[in-house]
Design a protein around this motif. Structure first.
Motif, PDB file in Angstrom:
ATOM      1  N   GLY A   1      30.111  51.061  42.800  1.00  0.00           N
ATOM      2  CA  GLY A   1      29.415  49.960  43.400  1.00  0.00           C
ATOM      3  C   GLY A   1      30.086  48.638  43.105  1.00  0.00           C
ATOM      4  O   GLY A   1      30.175  47.799  43.970  1.00  0.00           O
ATOM      5  N   ARG A   2      30.523  48.429  41.872  1.00  0.00           N
ATOM      6  CA  ARG A   2      31.152  47.153  41.513  1.00  0.00           C
ATOM      7  C   ARG A   2      32.456  46.963  42.272  1.00  0.00           C
ATOM      8  O   ARG A   2      32.793  45.862  42.674  1.00  0.00           O
ATOM      9  N   LEU A   3      33.229  48.050  42.483  1.00  0.00           N
ATOM     10  CA  LEU A   3      34.486  47.951  43.223  1.00  0.00           C
ATOM     11  C   LEU A   3      34.211  47.505  44.643  1.00  0.00           C
ATOM     12  O   LEU A   3      34.830  46.573  45.145  1.00  0.00           O
ATOM     13  N   ALA A   4      33.240  48.160  45.297  1.00  0.00           N
ATOM     14  CA  ALA A   4      32.935  47.808  46.680  1.00  0.00           C
ATOM     15  C   ALA A   4      32.394  46.404  46.777  1.00  0.00           C
ATOM     16  O   ALA A   4      32.802  45.615  47.624  1.00  0.00           O
ATOM     17  N   GLY A   5      31.458  46.060  45.888  1.00  0.00           N
ATOM     18  CA  GLY A   5      30.846  44.744  45.955  1.00  0.00           C
ATOM     19  C   GLY A   5      31.807  43.624  45.671  1.00  0.00           C
ATOM     20  O   GLY A   5      31.735  42.561  46.267  1.00  0.00           O
ATOM     21  N   GLY A   6      32.752  43.862  44.775  1.00  0.00           N
ATOM     22  CA  GLY A   6      33.650  42.787  44.373  1.00  0.00           C
ATOM     23  C   GLY A   6      34.820  42.585  45.295  1.00  0.00           C
ATOM     24  O   GLY A   6      35.388  41.494  45.347  1.00  0.00           O
ATOM     25  N   LEU A   7      35.221  43.633  46.066  1.00  0.00           N
ATOM     26  CA  LEU A   7      36.461  43.517  46.822  1.00  0.00           C
ATOM     27  C   LEU A   7      36.314  43.734  48.318  1.00  0.00           C
ATOM     28  O   LEU A   7      37.221  43.441  49.058  1.00  0.00           O
ATOM     29  N   SER A   8      35.183  44.209  48.781  1.00  0.00           N
ATOM     30  CA  SER A   8      35.083  44.616  50.170  1.00  0.00           C
ATOM     31  C   SER A   8      35.266  43.473  51.150  1.00  0.00           C
ATOM     32  O   SER A   8      35.753  43.669  52.244  1.00  0.00           O
ATOM     33  N   ARG A   9      34.895  42.267  50.771  1.00  0.00           N
ATOM     34  CA  ARG A   9      34.955  41.166  51.727  1.00  0.00           C
ATOM     35  C   ARG A   9      36.389  40.731  52.020  1.00  0.00           C
ATOM     36  O   ARG A   9      36.708  40.327  53.116  1.00  0.00           O
ATOM     37  N   THR A  10      37.292  40.806  51.050  1.00  0.00           N
ATOM     38  CA  THR A  10      38.658  40.320  51.274  1.00  0.00           C
ATOM     39  C   THR A  10      39.712  41.409  51.138  1.00  0.00           C
ATOM     40  O   THR A  10      40.827  41.227  51.569  1.00  0.00           O
ATOM     41  N   HIS A  11      39.370  42.543  50.530  1.00  0.00           N
ATOM     42  CA  HIS A  11      40.350  43.599  50.313  1.00  0.00           C
ATOM     43  C   HIS A  11      39.783  44.944  50.724  1.00  0.00           C
ATOM     44  O   HIS A  11      39.224  45.657  49.908  1.00  0.00           O
ATOM     45  N   PRO A  12      39.892  45.308  52.016  1.00  0.00           N
ATOM     46  CA  PRO A  12      39.439  46.635  52.419  1.00  0.00           C
ATOM     47  C   PRO A  12      40.237  47.683  51.640  1.00  0.00           C
ATOM     48  O   PRO A  12      41.401  47.467  51.321  1.00  0.00           O
ATOM     49  N   SER A  23      42.264  55.867  38.511  1.00  0.00           N
ATOM     50  CA  SER A  23      43.246  56.323  37.529  1.00  0.00           C
ATOM     51  C   SER A  23      43.843  55.162  36.724  1.00  0.00           C
ATOM     52  O   SER A  23      44.140  55.304  35.546  1.00  0.00           O
ATOM     53  N   CYS A  24      43.996  53.975  37.373  1.00  0.00           N
ATOM     54  CA  CYS A  24      44.563  52.835  36.646  1.00  0.00           C
ATOM     55  C   CYS A  24      44.193  51.539  37.372  1.00  0.00           C
ATOM     56  O   CYS A  24      44.862  51.137  38.334  1.00  0.00           O
ATOM     57  N   PRO A  25      43.122  50.868  36.927  1.00  0.00           N
ATOM     58  CA  PRO A  25      42.698  49.624  37.593  1.00  0.00           C
ATOM     59  C   PRO A  25      43.806  48.565  37.641  1.00  0.00           C
ATOM     60  O   PRO A  25      43.908  47.820  38.611  1.00  0.00           O
ATOM     61  N   PHE A  26      44.640  48.512  36.613  1.00  0.00           N
ATOM     62  CA  PHE A  26      45.716  47.513  36.604  1.00  0.00           C
ATOM     63  C   PHE A  26      46.733  47.810  37.702  1.00  0.00           C
ATOM     64  O   PHE A  26      47.220  46.902  38.379  1.00  0.00           O
ATOM     65  N   HIS A  27      47.050  49.078  37.897  1.00  0.00           N
ATOM     66  CA  HIS A  27      47.944  49.485  38.976  1.00  0.00           C
ATOM     67  C   HIS A  27      47.352  49.059  40.324  1.00  0.00           C
ATOM     68  O   HIS A  27      48.049  48.541  41.201  1.00  0.00           O
ATOM     69  N   TYR A  28      46.052  49.295  40.486  1.00  0.00           N
ATOM     70  CA  TYR A  28      45.367  48.884  41.706  1.00  0.00           C
ATOM     71  C   TYR A  28      45.460  47.369  41.889  1.00  0.00           C
ATOM     72  O   TYR A  28      45.760  46.872  42.977  1.00  0.00           O
ATOM     73  N   PHE A  29      45.223  46.634  40.830  1.00  0.00           N
ATOM     74  CA  PHE A  29      45.251  45.173  40.886  1.00  0.00           C
ATOM     75  C   PHE A  29      46.624  44.666  41.332  1.00  0.00           C
ATOM     76  O   PHE A  29      46.740  43.799  42.206  1.00  0.00           O
ATOM     77  N   VAL A  33      45.791  44.104  45.210  1.00  0.00           N
ATOM     78  CA  VAL A  33      45.270  42.734  45.188  1.00  0.00           C
ATOM     79  C   VAL A  33      46.415  41.720  45.248  1.00  0.00           C
ATOM     80  O   VAL A  33      46.426  40.813  46.071  1.00  0.00           O
ATOM     81  N   LEU A  34      47.395  41.902  44.370  1.00  0.00           N
ATOM     82  CA  LEU A  34      48.521  40.954  44.334  1.00  0.00           C
ATOM     83  C   LEU A  34      49.655  41.331  45.271  1.00  0.00           C
ATOM     84  O   LEU A  34      50.604  40.549  45.458  1.00  0.00           O
ATOM     85  N   ASP A  35      49.599  42.526  45.865  1.00  0.00           N
ATOM     86  CA  ASP A  35      50.642  43.023  46.769  1.00  0.00           C
ATOM     87  C   ASP A  35      52.022  43.061  46.118  1.00  0.00           C
ATOM     88  O   ASP A  35      53.039  42.750  46.736  1.00  0.00           O
ATOM     89  N   VAL A  36      52.070  43.441  44.848  1.00  0.00           N
ATOM     90  CA  VAL A  36      53.346  43.590  44.147  1.00  0.00           C
ATOM     91  C   VAL A  36      53.879  44.987  44.437  1.00  0.00           C
ATOM     92  O   VAL A  36      53.191  45.982  44.199  1.00  0.00           O
TER      93      VAL A  36
END
Length: 204
Positions: A1-12, A23-29, A33-36
């Motif tokens: 729920g927190r993932l969807a609520g926090g990112l759904s508006r700007t990051h589908p 598996s790794c939130p930092f990898h996801y970030f 998020v940063l598109d690295v």
């Protein structure tokens, strides 16, 4: 729920994105998020830097030209050390050959290639240092370079009889043969084998 609520508006995000986050939130970030983008690993990208085969051919060519040039002048003798001029000659030959592989488009990314050139030059200087010790200890001097055997031209094939009576006739090129008083020494330059010594010993 927190993932969807926090990112759904700007990051589908997709199912694979959720899997990455789990598996790794930092990898996801970093990626979502940063598109690295991940840096390609050298073994995964042929264009990253010069291939091992091209690198090996380059080093062999530099050493062959260097020693052939000295050989034409009757050098180096068994106990002879290399002069400053010899080291300069090695650098001139190496730099010319570096430019040739660059022109062929075999060198990959510039920064990686600059590091590779520095490593190759260090290896070449090490060869000269060890070569002085080797010739002095064994009283030999270089006589043959990239000597072919088992082909129409060059030396005959070596014949090896196996225990079952099979005769094997290998052919190829010898990187260098040094000769002294009644002795000959074969040198095979190694620039990064694809097999381990133990594997060769287990199945020659």
């Amino acid at each position: 729920g927190r993932l969807a609520g926090g990112l759904s508006r700007t990051h589908p995000f997709s199912a694979s994105g959720v899997e990455t986050w789990a598996s790794c939130p930092f990898h996801y970030f970093l990626g979502r998020v940063l598109d690295v983008e991940p840096t390609e690993r050298p073994e995964d990208a042929e264009s990253w830097t010069i291939s091992p085969i091209d690198r090996g051919s380059l080093i062999h060519g530099i050493l062959e030209e260097f020693f052939r040039t000295l050989h034409e002048a009757g050098r180096p003798g068994p106990a002879e050390t290399f002069s400053t001029a010899d080291h300069d000659l090695l650098r001139v030959i190496a730099n010319r050959r570096f430019r040739q592989v660059e022109d062929l488009g075999q060198t990959g990314y510039q920064l990686a290639w600059q590091n590779t050139q520095a490593a190759i030059m260090l290896d070449l200087e090490t060869v000269l240092s060890r070569d002085e010790d080797f010739r002095a200890e064994n009283a030999v001097k270089p006589e043959y370079f990239e000597q072919g055997f088992g082909f129409e031209e060059g030396w005959p094939a070596a014949e090896v009889s196996l225990s079952d009576g099979t005769v094997v006739r290998p052919c190829g090129n010898i990187d260098r043969v040094d000769r002294g008083d009644g002795i000959a020494d074969v040198t095979d330059y190694k620039t990064g084998s694809g097999y381990a010594k133990q594997e060769f010993e287990a199945d020659p």
